[in-house]
Design a protein around this motif. Structure first.
Motif, short mmCIF file in Angstrom:
data_model
loop_
_atom_site.label_atom_id
_atom_site.label_comp_id
_atom_site.label_asym_id
_atom_site.label_seq_id
_atom_site.Cartn_x
_atom_site.Cartn_y
_atom_site.Cartn_z
N ARG A 1 11.63 -7.86 25.60
CA ARG A 1 11.32 -9.24 25.97
C ARG A 1 12.61 -9.91 26.44
N THR A 2 12.60 -10.37 27.65
CA THR A 2 13.82 -10.91 28.25
C THR A 2 14.29 -12.16 27.51
N GLN A 3 13.38 -13.04 27.15
CA GLN A 3 13.79 -14.28 26.49
C GLN A 3 14.45 -13.99 25.13
N ARG A 4 13.91 -13.02 24.41
CA ARG A 4 14.50 -12.66 23.12
C ARG A 4 15.91 -12.09 23.34
N PHE A 5 16.08 -11.29 24.39
CA PHE A 5 17.39 -10.74 24.71
C PHE A 5 18.37 -11.86 25.05
N VAL A 6 17.93 -12.85 25.81
CA VAL A 6 18.78 -14.00 26.16
C VAL A 6 19.17 -14.77 24.90
N ASN A 7 18.23 -14.98 24.00
CA ASN A 7 18.52 -15.73 22.77
C ASN A 7 19.57 -15.01 21.92
N LEU A 8 19.49 -13.69 21.86
CA LEU A 8 20.46 -12.92 21.08
C LEU A 8 21.87 -13.06 21.67
N ILE A 9 21.98 -13.00 23.00
CA ILE A 9 23.30 -13.12 23.63
C ILE A 9 23.87 -14.53 23.42
#
Length: 318
Positions: free
Chosen positions: A264-272
Motif C-alpha cells: 500500500r503506497t500510502q502506508r509506505f509514505v507514512n512510514l517514511i
C-alpha cells in the motif's frame, strides 16, 4: 589431175565439225540441251513437308529443347546454391542466437539469484559478499542494465529532473545511495557541486564502495539524497535513518521503487515520514512509484527506528 580431184571432192560435214577448234563448246551446248528440265511444282504439292525437311526440323527442335533444358538446369543449380548458402547462413544465425540466448539465460539466472540474495541479506553481509567476489556485482549490474532496457521510462530521468528543480545550482551536494555506475552523477555534472555516489562495489572512479547503512559522510552535509531502486537489503530502516542523518533541514529525498514491492503506497509514505520527512509529490505508473520528500525535522538521539519492509521480487525456479 589428182590435185584437181581432191579439190573438187566435198569434205564430210560431221568430220569438219568434230575436227574444228570449237568442238568442245559444241559438246557443252549439246549436254545442256539434253539435260531434262526440273518438274514444275503444282499448287497441290506446295507446302507439303518432305521426310528430309521433317527430319531437319525435328533436329532443330531437339537442339532448341536441349539448350533450354541445359539453361534451366544451370539456373536451378545456381538457385540451389544460393538457397544452400542462405540456409547455411540461417542455421549459423540460429546457432548464434541459441548460444547468445543460452548466455543471456545464464546471465538472467545469476541476476535472479543475486537479486534474491540482496533482498534477504543485511547491507553489511551484502557488502562483504561482493567484497569477496566483485565479479558477482558486475554480473548483477549487467542483469539490471538488461532489465532497464525493457522499461518505457528510465527513472533516472525523473530523479535528475527533480534534483535540477529542487537543488540550488552550482553549490548543492547530493548523496546517491545505490548508484550503480553513477549515471545520476553524470547527468547532474555542472549543476551539483558534489555528488557522493555510494554502492556496495565501485564500478568506476566516481563510486565509493561502502555499507550504505554506515556511509563515510558527515551529519547534515547534503542538500539531497536519492534511493533509485536501491532499497533492497533487509535493514531498510537503517538506510532511511542514514539518509536523514546526512541531509540538512529542508533537504530533498527522492525515492523510486518497484510498485510490485509496495503493498500500500500510502502506508509506505507514512512510514517514511516517521523518519522526519514530509511527502511533497507522489506519482505512480504501471511498474514504478515515484516519491519526493523534504526533511522536516532532525531525529532525536536514541529515537527508535520504524520497521520498514518491502516485498522481495521472488522469481520462479527454472
Amino acid at each position: 589431175v589428182n590435185r584437181l580431184r581432191r579439190l573438187l571432192q566435198p569434205a564430210p560435214a560431221a568430220a569438219a565439225t568434230d575436227a574444228g577448234p570449237s568442238s568442245r563448246f559444241a559438246k557443252k551446248r549439246k549436254a545442256a540441251n539434253e539435260t531434262p528440265a526440273k518438274p514444275v511444282e503444282s499448287e497441290a504439292s506446295i507446302g507439303v513437308e518432305t521426310p528430309v525437311k521433317r527430319q531437319k526440323r525435328h533436329r532443330r527442335k531437339l537442339s532448341k529443347k536441349r539448350l533450354e533444358a541445359a539453361a534451366a538446369a544451370e539456373e536451378a543449380r545456381k538457385l540451389g546454391s544460393e538457397k544452400s548458402d542462405k540456409n547455411r547462413r540461417k542455421k549459423g544465425a540460429a546457432a548464434g542466437a541459441l548460444i547468445g540466448g543460452g548466455e543471456q539465460g545464464l546471465l538472467a539466472s545469476k541476476f535472479r539469484y543475486l537479486n534474491e540474495q540482496l533482498y534477504t541479506l543485511s547491507s553489511a553481509d551484502a557488502f562483504e559478499m561482493f567484497k569477496a567476489d566483485p565479479e558477482a556485482f558486475k554480473v548483477y549490474h549487467a542483469g539490471y542494465s538488461a532489465q532497464r532496457q525493457r522499461w518505457t521510462e528510465d527513472p533516472i530521468d525523473w530523479v535528475a529532473k527533480q534534483c535540477r528543480l529542487g537543488l540550488p545550482a552550482g553549490s548543492s551536494v547530493l548523496v546517491d545511495f545505490g548508484c550503480g555506475d553513477a549515471r545520476l552523477a553524470s547527468r547532474l555534472e555542472g549543476h551539483c557541486a558534489k555528488v557522493h555516489s555510494l554502492d556496495l562495489v565501485a564500478l568506476n572512479n566516481r563510486v565509493t564502495a561502502c555499507d550504505m547503512a554506515r556511509c563515510p559522510l558527515g551529519n547534515g552535509i547534503a542538500h539531497g539524497a536519492v534511493f533509485c531502486l536501491s532499497l533492497m537489503n533487509a535493514n531498510l530502516s537503517d538506510f532511511l535513518a542514514e539518509a536523514s542523518r546526512v541531509l540538512r533541514l529542508n533537504g530533498l529525498l527522492c525515492i523510486v521503487e518497484a510498485r510490485s514491492r509496495i503493498e500500500r503506497t500510502q502506508r509506505f509514505v507514512n512510514l517514511i515520514e516517521r523518519f522526519g520527512f514530509q511527502c511533497q509529490r507522489r506519482r505512480e505508473d504501471k511498474y514504478l512509484v515515484y516519491l519526493l520528500f523534504n526533511k522536516s525535522r532532525n531525529r532525536k538521539a536514541g529515537e527508535p527506528l520504524p520497521e520498514l519492509r518491502l516485498k522481495p521480487c521472488l522469481y520462479k525456479k527454472r
